[in-house]
Design a protein around this motif. Structure first.
Motif, PDB file in Angstrom:
ATOM      1  N   VAL A 222       0.771  -1.120   0.048  1.00  0.00           N
ATOM      2  CA  VAL A 222      -0.004   0.131  -0.081  1.00  0.00           C
ATOM      3  C   VAL A 222       0.883   1.332  -0.018  1.00  0.00           C
ATOM      4  N   GLY A 223       0.631   1.993  -1.037  1.00  0.00           N
ATOM      5  CA  GLY A 223       1.430   3.449  -1.222  1.00  0.00           C
ATOM      6  C   GLY A 223       2.632   3.211  -2.086  1.00  0.00           C
ATOM      7  N   ALA A 224       2.695   2.120  -2.981  1.00  0.00           N
ATOM      8  CA  ALA A 224       3.578   1.669  -3.935  1.00  0.00           C
ATOM      9  C   ALA A 224       3.642   3.011  -4.860  1.00  0.00           C
ATOM     10  N   SER A 225       5.105   3.352  -5.011  1.00  0.00           N
ATOM     11  CA  SER A 225       5.067   4.495  -5.953  1.00  0.00           C
ATOM     12  C   SER A 225       6.230   3.971  -7.195  1.00  0.00           C
ATOM     13  N   PRO A 226       5.779   4.577  -8.148  1.00  0.00           N
ATOM     14  CA  PRO A 226       6.619   4.234  -9.519  1.00  0.00           C
ATOM     15  C   PRO A 226       7.972   5.000  -9.591  1.00  0.00           C
ATOM     16  N   ASN A 227       8.301   5.914  -8.566  1.00  0.00           N
ATOM     17  CA  ASN A 227       9.410   6.800  -8.519  1.00  0.00           C
ATOM     18  C   ASN A 227      10.637   5.835  -7.970  1.00  0.00           C
ATOM     19  N   PRO A 228      11.677   5.452  -8.835  1.00  0.00           N
ATOM     20  CA  PRO A 228      12.589   4.707  -8.240  1.00  0.00           C
ATOM     21  C   PRO A 228      13.397   5.161  -7.018  1.00  0.00           C
ATOM     22  N   GLU A 229      13.248   6.635  -6.763  1.00  0.00           N
ATOM     23  CA  GLU A 229      13.868   7.168  -5.558  1.00  0.00           C
ATOM     24  C   GLU A 229      13.068   7.117  -4.422  1.00  0.00           C
TER      25      GLU A 229
ATOM     26  N   GLY B 181      -3.968   6.455  -7.480  1.00  0.00           N
ATOM     27  CA  GLY B 181      -3.227   7.245  -8.427  1.00  0.00           C
ATOM     28  C   GLY B 181      -2.453   6.791  -9.581  1.00  0.00           C
ATOM     29  N   GLN B 182      -2.110   5.495  -9.268  1.00  0.00           N
ATOM     30  CA  GLN B 182      -1.277   4.505 -10.402  1.00  0.00           C
ATOM     31  C   GLN B 182      -2.142   3.599 -10.765  1.00  0.00           C
ATOM     32  N   ALA B 183      -3.412   3.399 -10.428  1.00  0.00           N
ATOM     33  CA  ALA B 183      -4.362   2.111 -10.729  1.00  0.00           C
ATOM     34  C   ALA B 183      -4.267   1.759 -12.457  1.00  0.00           C
ATOM     35  N   GLY B 184      -4.257   0.461 -12.691  1.00  0.00           N
ATOM     36  CA  GLY B 184      -4.047   0.142 -14.173  1.00  0.00           C
ATOM     37  C   GLY B 184      -2.631   0.348 -14.971  1.00  0.00           C
ATOM     38  N   LYS B 185      -1.863   0.975 -14.011  1.00  0.00           N
ATOM     39  CA  LYS B 185      -0.466   1.059 -14.703  1.00  0.00           C
ATOM     40  C   LYS B 185       0.448  -0.017 -13.925  1.00  0.00           C
ATOM     41  N   GLU B 186       1.796   0.086 -14.410  1.00  0.00           N
ATOM     42  CA  GLU B 186       2.610  -1.048 -13.629  1.00  0.00           C
ATOM     43  C   GLU B 186       3.683  -0.447 -13.135  1.00  0.00           C
TER      44      GLU B 186
ATOM     45  N   VAL C 171      -0.816  -2.216 -10.870  1.00  0.00           N
ATOM     46  CA  VAL C 171      -1.276  -1.543  -9.839  1.00  0.00           C
ATOM     47  C   VAL C 171      -2.721  -1.592  -9.495  1.00  0.00           C
ATOM     48  N   VAL C 172      -3.171  -1.649  -8.442  1.00  0.00           N
ATOM     49  CA  VAL C 172      -4.564  -1.605  -8.184  1.00  0.00           C
ATOM     50  C   VAL C 172      -4.951  -0.586  -7.248  1.00  0.00           C
ATOM     51  N   ALA C 173      -6.045  -0.122  -7.257  1.00  0.00           N
ATOM     52  CA  ALA C 173      -6.459   0.977  -6.480  1.00  0.00           C
ATOM     53  C   ALA C 173      -6.338   1.001  -5.146  1.00  0.00           C
ATOM     54  N   ARG C 174      -7.041  -0.029  -4.646  1.00  0.00           N
ATOM     55  CA  ARG C 174      -7.482  -0.511  -3.354  1.00  0.00           C
ATOM     56  C   ARG C 174      -7.095  -1.950  -2.939  1.00  0.00           C
ATOM     57  N   LEU C 175      -7.260  -1.983  -1.782  1.00  0.00           N
ATOM     58  CA  LEU C 175      -7.009  -3.512  -1.329  1.00  0.00           C
ATOM     59  C   LEU C 175      -8.116  -4.432  -1.932  1.00  0.00           C
TER      60      LEU C 175
END
Length: 142
Positions: A24-31, A54-59, A65-69
């Motif tokens: 929960v709270g996964a980020s696409p930002n490598p930093e 905010g990233q649902a449907g992306k990878e 990524v899913v929106a919620r549990l």
């Protein structure tokens, strides 16, 4: 459970028995720490499902990524929380609405909310707070 300190066997058992993790709270930002921890967990063979509305449907790292549990289509063993500590009660409520229940809620470094933990534990879910699996794994499992 005393959340000021955890026995090594408690943490090691969780890390050894867990197979599927909702992050929960996964980020696409490598930093971001969540990205780095997700990459670590994937390298160690865990299945990691990123959760971020905010990233649902992306990878992120090749994982959809899913929106919620509630959007996760399979049982998860552990919910790893990269959110502010004051968000933990709402995450616990989301977790307790899942069926089957995950075995563990893991709050990352600085993520601690004792009342939320007590609620989860009363429902039979183990809780770890203010710890990072990417720190504990090499110390206890590898």
């Amino acid at each position: 459970m005393n959340h000021d300190s955890y026995p090594d066997y408690y943490i090691a058992d969780i890390l050894r028995s867990t197979k599927v993790i909702a992050l929960v709270g996964a980020s696409p930002n490598p930093e971001r720490p969540s990205y780095r921890v997700m990459a670590f967990l994937l390298r160690k063979g865990y299945r990691v499902i990123p959760v971020n509305p905010g990233q649902a449907g992306k990878e992120i790292l090749g994982q959809t990524v899913v929106a919620r549990l509630a959007d996760i289509a399979e049982p998860v063993d552990m919910v790893d929380v990269f959110r502010a500590a004051d968000a933990l009660p709402s995450v616990v409520d989301e977790v307790l609405a899942l069926s089957p229940l995950p075995k563990v809620i893991w709050g990352q470094l600085s993520v601690r909310h004792d009342e939320a933990a007590a609620k989860a534990e009363a429902a039979g879910v183990k809780v770890v707070m203010d710890r990072c699996p990417a720190i504990e794994y090499p110390r206890l499992v590898a």
